[in-house]
Structure formats: C-alpha cells, structure tokens
Design an enzyme around this catalytic site. Structure first.
Site, PDB file in Angstrom:
ATOM      1  N   TYR A  78     -23.756 -37.392 -42.633  1.00  0.00           N
ATOM      2  CA  TYR A  78     -24.681 -37.316 -41.495  1.00  0.00           C
ATOM      3  C   TYR A  78     -23.965 -36.754 -40.277  1.00  0.00           C
ATOM      4  CZ  TYR A  78     -28.469 -38.339 -38.325  1.00  0.00           C
ATOM      5  OH  TYR A  78     -29.495 -38.200 -37.432  1.00  0.00           O
ATOM      6  N   THR A 131     -42.635 -12.617 -30.889  1.00  0.00           N
ATOM      7  CA  THR A 131     -43.725 -13.605 -30.949  1.00  0.00           C
ATOM      8  C   THR A 131     -43.267 -15.034 -30.611  1.00  0.00           C
ATOM      9  OG1 THR A 131     -43.346 -13.748 -33.327  1.00  0.00           O
ATOM     10  CG2 THR A 131     -45.066 -12.230 -32.581  1.00  0.00           C
ATOM     11  N   ASP A 221     -30.717 -12.404 -28.067  1.00  0.00           N
ATOM     12  CA  ASP A 221     -31.314 -12.783 -29.344  1.00  0.00           C
ATOM     13  C   ASP A 221     -30.510 -12.034 -30.396  1.00  0.00           C
ATOM     14  OD1 ASP A 221     -32.685 -12.973 -31.713  1.00  0.00           O
ATOM     15  OD2 ASP A 221     -34.666 -12.881 -30.792  1.00  0.00           O
TER      16      ASP A 221
HETATM   17  N1  F0G Z   1     -36.014 -13.424 -32.910  1.00  0.00           N
HETATM   18  C1  F0G Z   1     -36.279 -12.352 -33.658  1.00  0.00           C
HETATM   19  C2  F0G Z   1     -35.887 -10.992 -33.161  1.00  0.00           C
HETATM   20  C3  F0G Z   1     -36.912 -12.512 -34.906  1.00  0.00           C
HETATM   21  O1  F0G Z   1     -37.156 -11.436 -35.638  1.00  0.00           O
HETATM   22  C4  F0G Z   1     -37.258 -13.805 -35.342  1.00  0.00           C
HETATM   23  C5  F0G Z   1     -37.949 -14.002 -36.606  1.00  0.00           C
HETATM   24  C6  F0G Z   1     -36.963 -14.894 -34.510  1.00  0.00           C
HETATM   25  C7  F0G Z   1     -36.331 -14.658 -33.302  1.00  0.00           C
HETATM   26  C8  F0G Z   1     -37.332 -16.305 -34.897  1.00  0.00           C
HETATM   27  O2  F0G Z   1     -36.514 -16.751 -35.905  1.00  0.00           O
HETATM   28  O3  F0G Z   1     -38.050 -17.090 -37.858  1.00  0.00           O
HETATM   29  O4  F0G Z   1     -35.754 -18.085 -37.785  1.00  0.00           O
HETATM   30  O5  F0G Z   1     -37.550 -18.986 -36.358  1.00  0.00           O
HETATM   31  N2  F0G Z   1     -38.504 -13.074 -37.221  1.00  0.00           N
HETATM   32  C9  F0G Z   1     -39.152 -13.162 -38.517  1.00  0.00           C
HETATM   33  C10 F0G Z   1     -39.663 -11.817 -38.879  1.00  0.00           C
HETATM   34  C11 F0G Z   1     -40.131 -14.251 -38.669  1.00  0.00           C
HETATM   35  O6  F0G Z   1     -40.346 -11.713 -39.913  1.00  0.00           O
HETATM   36  O7  F0G Z   1     -39.371 -10.829 -38.195  1.00  0.00           O
HETATM   37  P1  F0G Z   1     -36.999 -17.789 -37.042  1.00  0.00           P
END
Ligand code: F0G
Length: 463
Positions: A78, A131, A221
C-alpha cells in the site's frame, strides 16, 4: 502489381512479434446493425465488433516483453512500493522534474492541478483546447483561452510547427486579464486537437521568457512530448544530431510542471502523473491525490502498472522506436495524400486526420459531418475512428451555445506497436472507397446529449 524501386531506406520496426491477438472480421450487414445499435457513435461500439481499432492511441499500445516481465515484479505494498521509486527515477531522468505524484491517468492529474491552482474567474491560456483539460479548468471556475497560431486552424496550411503559441495573442491575454488572473499557461506538445501538430523549441523558449517576465507558471501537457521531440529533431535547425532523450529534457526544462497521460507516449495501458519542480505545489498535490486517487506512492495504480510505466518511458525515448512509430503514421498519411484525399497537413504524430468539411462539403457542420464519416468508415471496413469536430468541441460553459470549431476532423489514430503496414493498407483503401462514394453521404442528428464530454456517449440518428 509492380513494385517501384525505393528512393529511400525504410523505417521498419525495431521489434518482432512474439504474441498475437486474433481479431474478428465482420460482414457489411452486421456492421450496419452494430453502428445503428451504437447510436452512430463509434465510442459505443463493442470492441469485438471492430476489425482495426484506430479510435485512439490511448492505452491501446503493445507493451514489450521487458515491460511484461516488469509486471511480475509488482510490489503491491500500500505504501512505499519499490515500483513507485523506479517510476520516480524514470520521470526525473527523462523528463527532468524534481517531484512526482502518480495518477491513474492524465485527467486525474489535470483534476488535481486545476483544483489546486485555479480560482473562480481565472483565465488559462493554452495552445488549443483539449477536451478533458478544458473541462477540469472550467469545473475549477476557470476559463480556457486559445492562443495557438492561426495556421493551426487551417487544415491545409503546411506550417512545420502548427502547435506554436502566438506570442502576440498570449501577450494580449496577459495584458487584458492581468498576470494575477492567470494561474498558469498550459502548453501541449504535440497538439492533439490541431491534428497532432508539434511546437518548436524556440517557441517554447519564447513562451517561457514571456511567462518569466510576468511570473506566470508554465504547465506542459506532456502526453505526447516525446513525439513532439521527434518533430523538433526532424524539423528545427540545430536539433538533427541530438538524441530524442536530450531534446525531451530540454523541452521540459522550459516548464515548471507537467501533467501526463502515460497511456500514450509511455507505452502502457493505464497510468499518468503530475510532476513539478515547485515544492509547494508538489506538497499540495501529494495531499490531494489521497482524496481522489489513492496514497501518493500509488495514485490509483497497481505497483505493476508503475513498473510497466517506468520501463515504457525508457523505451519511448529510443530514437529507433519513434522513427518507426511516426514512420507508420506518415506511411498511412502519404497514401491518402497521393490519392487526393483531404487530410490535415503536415501529417501529425499520433494520427492522420481527415478533413471532414472538405470530404463532405454537402453536410452542414450542424449535422456532424465528421461523426457521419466515422460511421461510414466503420460500415465500409470495420475500421473504428474518432470524431474530432463539433461533437467533441461541445458547448460554451457559460452560454450553452455549441462551439463550431474551424477544424471538423476524423482522427485515424495509430496505437503504438500494434498494427502492421498491411493493416495501414487496408485502412487507406477503406478511406478511398468511402471517398469515392462521398456524394451519397448524409448527415446525422443528435438524439441524446450527456452533460459532460458529450462525444463519449452522445447518440445520433440519420438526419
Ligand atoms: N491530454 C491530452 C493531449 C490527451 O490526448 C489526453 C487523452 C489527455 C490529456 C487525458 O488523458 O485519457 O489519460 O485521462 N487523450 C485520449 C485521446 C483520450 O484519445 O486522445 P487520459
């Protein structure tokens, strides 16, 4: 068939296949039924009804034998798992940040960061929205402002770094909002919604300098930052002879903090992290992760997942790996360009993006041309792709009005180390077939719309 003499040496994968996963072929009539049952949303199809699954490159990667071997070394304590320390070491070594908080995936890191740093009324400038990132900013009371260069919104513009920040736009936002209202600038490399387009090192350095002048924190990011590093190596003067690992570290060094979905670059099926050089932020994040994810030494993951991630990070920065990974995406994209099919140019890092507005000019954007195109591709061949247009863009958080983005795209996303060149040929041929019948295509109407991230669960009917 004739085979022309090649004018270059190819990018064959630096691996061979040891285990295979059979996939099911389906018939046209079955696929028509499956997509109708799925409400004309490819997210709602069952994976067993899909032939070649190019929905996403997220968590769909094939792990290496070394990663699988690491899974057997999971220390499922854990607290204080040995794998957590291995992960910490890998993130420090390759990304360069001082402190690490693991999370179960990227949006969990975005959630924690947003809750800590954003206050109601804040503005978060970024190089195009993503998104989940934008939603977490909004849920924390902030508002996203797009500061990407205009070229990024034009699918045909060949700019080599369409992920770049427009510094004049950023400067204007800082001037208008005031630096005190900007908790951080959020930079993604590569930019998913722009078509997997990279940001240059010079641009990141300029963003860094501007933010330093105004004492604004820079968040990366880092989801596809290694792919971004590959484009810097290929396209930016001065980087051709540098290793990807070196470029990645330099790129991250221009930022203070990163959120990461390790399900992409890092070659695993689940995992993510928040990493930072800011001790105060680290301490808050380490505390908050306990509320939402789990103890700060596992963050919602099993020990074995952290081990696979630590090993995946090291594999992801190998130059030969990335050359083959992006080489495969280019291979597919070049076929489509040769056949005159409208795609986003230059070809992106993780996917080829079809320009649905140019593909289906007869379908108004309010009838979801990209969503319709994903359905027609699935019906033709069982290939699953994803809408990245008006459905994904959703509604304005304040006014409730739909966003109508300039880019109305279908993403043909290539998982890492999963499919062969022959699969890419089948996909290209299916796109061509659908393109040749483009005049018969009709739009869709939305019959169910969930409140958050509607593209995942919305349902449609033929218009
Ligand atoms: N940032 C970017 C640029 C992403 O493409 C994604 C996820 C995330 C953050 C979020 O990460 O899915 O691990 O929670 N992109 C996926 C896609 C879902 O299909 O492009 P996550």
């Amino acid at each position: 068939m004739s085979y022309p003499k090649p004018d270059r040496r190819s990018w064959a994968e630096p691996w061979k296949i040891k285990m295979v996963e059979p996939i099911r072929m389906t018939k046209l009539a079955e696929r028509e039924k499956f997509i109708a049952e799925a409400g004309y949303n490819t997210f709602l199809l069952r994976s067993e009804d899909v032939y070649i699954d190019l929905l996403t490159d997220s968590g769909t990667n094939a792990m290496s034998d070394r990663q699988w071997a690491g899974m057997m070394l999971g220390d499922e304590a854990y607290a204080g798992s040995a794998n957590f320390y291995n992960l910490w070491e890998a993130v420090t070594k390759y990304y360069g940040y001082k402190y690490l908080v693991p999370t179960h995936q990227g949006r969990a890191a975005e959630h924690i960061l947003s809750q800590i740093m954003i206050h109601p009324g804040d503005i978060i400038p970024g190089n195009m929205y993503f998104t989940t990132t934008r939603l977490h900013q909004e849920l924390a009371g902030g508002a996203f402002v797009d500061v990407i260069i205009d070229e990024a919104h034009d699918p045909a513009n060949p700019h080599p770094f369409k992920g770049n920040v427009d510094l004049a736009k950023l400067q204007r936002v800082i001037h208008e909002a005031g630096p005190g209202k900007i908790p951080y600038v959020c930079i993604a490399g590569t930019v998913n919604m722009a078509g997997g387009q990279p940001q240059s090192m010079a641009n990141m350095r300029a963003v860094r300098e501007l933010c330093r002048q105004h004492k604004i924190h820079v968040v990366l990011d880092a989801t596809r930052a290694v792919e971004n590093a590959y484009f810097i190596q290929q396209r930016e003067p001065g980087y051709a002879n540098k290793k990807l690992a070196e470029i990645l570290k330099e790129y991250c060094s221009l930022t203070d903090t990163c959120t990461m979905s390790a399900k992409k670059d890092a070659l695993v099926n689940i995992g993510g992290w928040l990493a930072t050089n800011d001790q105060g932020l680290y301490e808050e994040a380490r505390n908050l992760v306990v509320v939402y994810e789990g103890l700060h030494t596992y963050g919602g993951l099993a020990g074995r997942d952290m081990e696979a991630m630590a090993r995946g990070i090291a594999e992801s920065v190998e130059d030969d790996h990335m050359r083959a990974r992006i080489g495969q995406v280019q291979y597919l994209g070049e076929h489509l360009i040769d056949w005159g099919i409208p795609i986003v140019k230059p070809i992106g890092g993780h996917a080829v993006f079809l320009d649905a507005k140019a593909f289906y000019p007869q379908i108004p954007q309010a009838q979801f041309p990209a969503e319709a195109l994903t359905c027609n591709l699935y019906i033709d061949s069982g290939v699953r792709t994803m809408e990245r247009g008006v459905v994904s863009a959703g509604r304005d958080a304040k006014t409730g009005e739909e966003h109508f983005p300039k880019l109305e795209l279908v993403r043909i996303t290539i998982p890492r180390r999963v499919y062969t060149q022959a699969h890419m040929d089948v996909v290209a041929e299916s796109v061509l077939e659908v393109y040749e019948h483009r005049e018969q295509a009709r739009g869709l109407k939305m019959v169910y719309e969930p409140k958050y991230l509607r593209f995942f669960q919305a349902r449609f009917e033929p218009a």
